[in-house]
Design a protein around this motif. Structure first.
Motif, PDB file in Angstrom:
ATOM      1  N   MET A   1     -43.575 -25.068  23.822  1.00  0.00           N
ATOM      2  CA  MET A   1     -42.805 -24.021  24.501  1.00  0.00           C
ATOM      3  C   MET A   1     -42.537 -24.389  25.958  1.00  0.00           C
ATOM      4  O   MET A   1     -41.439 -24.161  26.474  1.00  0.00           O
ATOM      5  CB  MET A   1     -43.543 -22.680  24.420  1.00  0.00           C
ATOM      6  N   GLU A   2     -43.522 -24.950  26.633  1.00  0.00           N
ATOM      7  CA  GLU A   2     -43.330 -25.399  28.014  1.00  0.00           C
ATOM      8  C   GLU A   2     -42.275 -26.497  28.074  1.00  0.00           C
ATOM      9  O   GLU A   2     -41.426 -26.501  28.966  1.00  0.00           O
ATOM     10  CB  GLU A   2     -44.646 -25.900  28.606  1.00  0.00           C
ATOM     11  N   ALA A   3     -42.316 -27.404  27.120  1.00  0.00           N
ATOM     12  CA  ALA A   3     -41.334 -28.486  27.070  1.00  0.00           C
ATOM     13  C   ALA A   3     -39.932 -27.933  26.800  1.00  0.00           C
ATOM     14  O   ALA A   3     -38.951 -28.406  27.390  1.00  0.00           O
ATOM     15  CB  ALA A   3     -41.717 -29.496  26.001  1.00  0.00           C
ATOM     16  N   LEU A   4     -39.838 -26.938  25.937  1.00  0.00           N
ATOM     17  CA  LEU A   4     -38.549 -26.317  25.647  1.00  0.00           C
ATOM     18  C   LEU A   4     -38.000 -25.649  26.898  1.00  0.00           C
ATOM     19  O   LEU A   4     -36.820 -25.785  27.221  1.00  0.00           O
ATOM     20  CB  LEU A   4     -38.687 -25.305  24.512  1.00  0.00           C
ATOM     21  N   GLU A   5     -38.846 -24.945  27.617  1.00  0.00           N
ATOM     22  CA  GLU A   5     -38.408 -24.296  28.855  1.00  0.00           C
ATOM     23  C   GLU A   5     -37.946 -25.344  29.872  1.00  0.00           C
ATOM     24  O   GLU A   5     -36.922 -25.167  30.516  1.00  0.00           O
ATOM     25  CB  GLU A   5     -39.542 -23.446  29.430  1.00  0.00           C
ATOM     26  N   GLU A   6     -38.685 -26.424  29.993  1.00  0.00           N
ATOM     27  CA  GLU A   6     -38.304 -27.510  30.897  1.00  0.00           C
ATOM     28  C   GLU A   6     -36.982 -28.130  30.477  1.00  0.00           C
ATOM     29  O   GLU A   6     -36.133 -28.429  31.313  1.00  0.00           O
ATOM     30  CB  GLU A   6     -39.379 -28.606  30.876  1.00  0.00           C
ATOM     31  N   TYR A   7     -36.820 -28.332  29.182  1.00  0.00           N
ATOM     32  CA  TYR A   7     -35.586 -28.906  28.643  1.00  0.00           C
ATOM     33  C   TYR A   7     -34.391 -28.032  29.031  1.00  0.00           C
ATOM     34  O   TYR A   7     -33.383 -28.526  29.518  1.00  0.00           O
ATOM     35  CB  TYR A   7     -35.702 -29.018  27.120  1.00  0.00           C
ATOM     36  N   ILE A   8     -34.515 -26.740  28.800  1.00  0.00           N
ATOM     37  CA  ILE A   8     -33.435 -25.809  29.122  1.00  0.00           C
ATOM     38  C   ILE A   8     -33.177 -25.798  30.627  1.00  0.00           C
ATOM     39  O   ILE A   8     -32.036 -25.806  31.075  1.00  0.00           O
ATOM     40  CB  ILE A   8     -33.756 -24.386  28.600  1.00  0.00           C
ATOM     41  N   TYR A   9     -34.235 -25.800  31.422  1.00  0.00           N
ATOM     42  CA  TYR A   9     -34.098 -25.757  32.870  1.00  0.00           C
ATOM     43  C   TYR A   9     -33.421 -27.028  33.397  1.00  0.00           C
ATOM     44  O   TYR A   9     -32.493 -26.962  34.197  1.00  0.00           O
ATOM     45  CB  TYR A   9     -35.472 -25.586  33.526  1.00  0.00           C
TER      46      TYR A   9
END
Length: 74
Positions: free
Chosen positions: A12-20
């Protein structure tokens, strides 16, 4: 916390970073390719564990980021 929960939070943290970083919502195919390369959970698994469909989860994350960004510039 179990290993699965840690793996989920890491994804989930990686997904948020990806989107950001990309400033766009990934398709399931884009995320799955990225997830395989970086050892994260697939879009199907993330969606299942979050209780939301993957695209809906990404949209929600993106909207929350937009709100935070607007709050910083006020």
């Amino acid at each position: 916390m179990t290993d699965y929960e840690q793996y989920y939070h890491k994804s989930m943290e990686a997904l948020e970073e990806y989107i950001y970083d990309k400033r766009q919502i990934p398709t399931e195919k884009q995320w799955n390719r990225f997830a395989i390369q970086n050892d994260y959970l697939s879009s199907q698994t993330v969606g299942y564990m979050s209780g939301m469909k993957f695209p809906d989860l990404c949209k929600k994350m993106y909207k929350e980021m937009q709100k935070r960004r607007k709050g910083l510039f006020r």
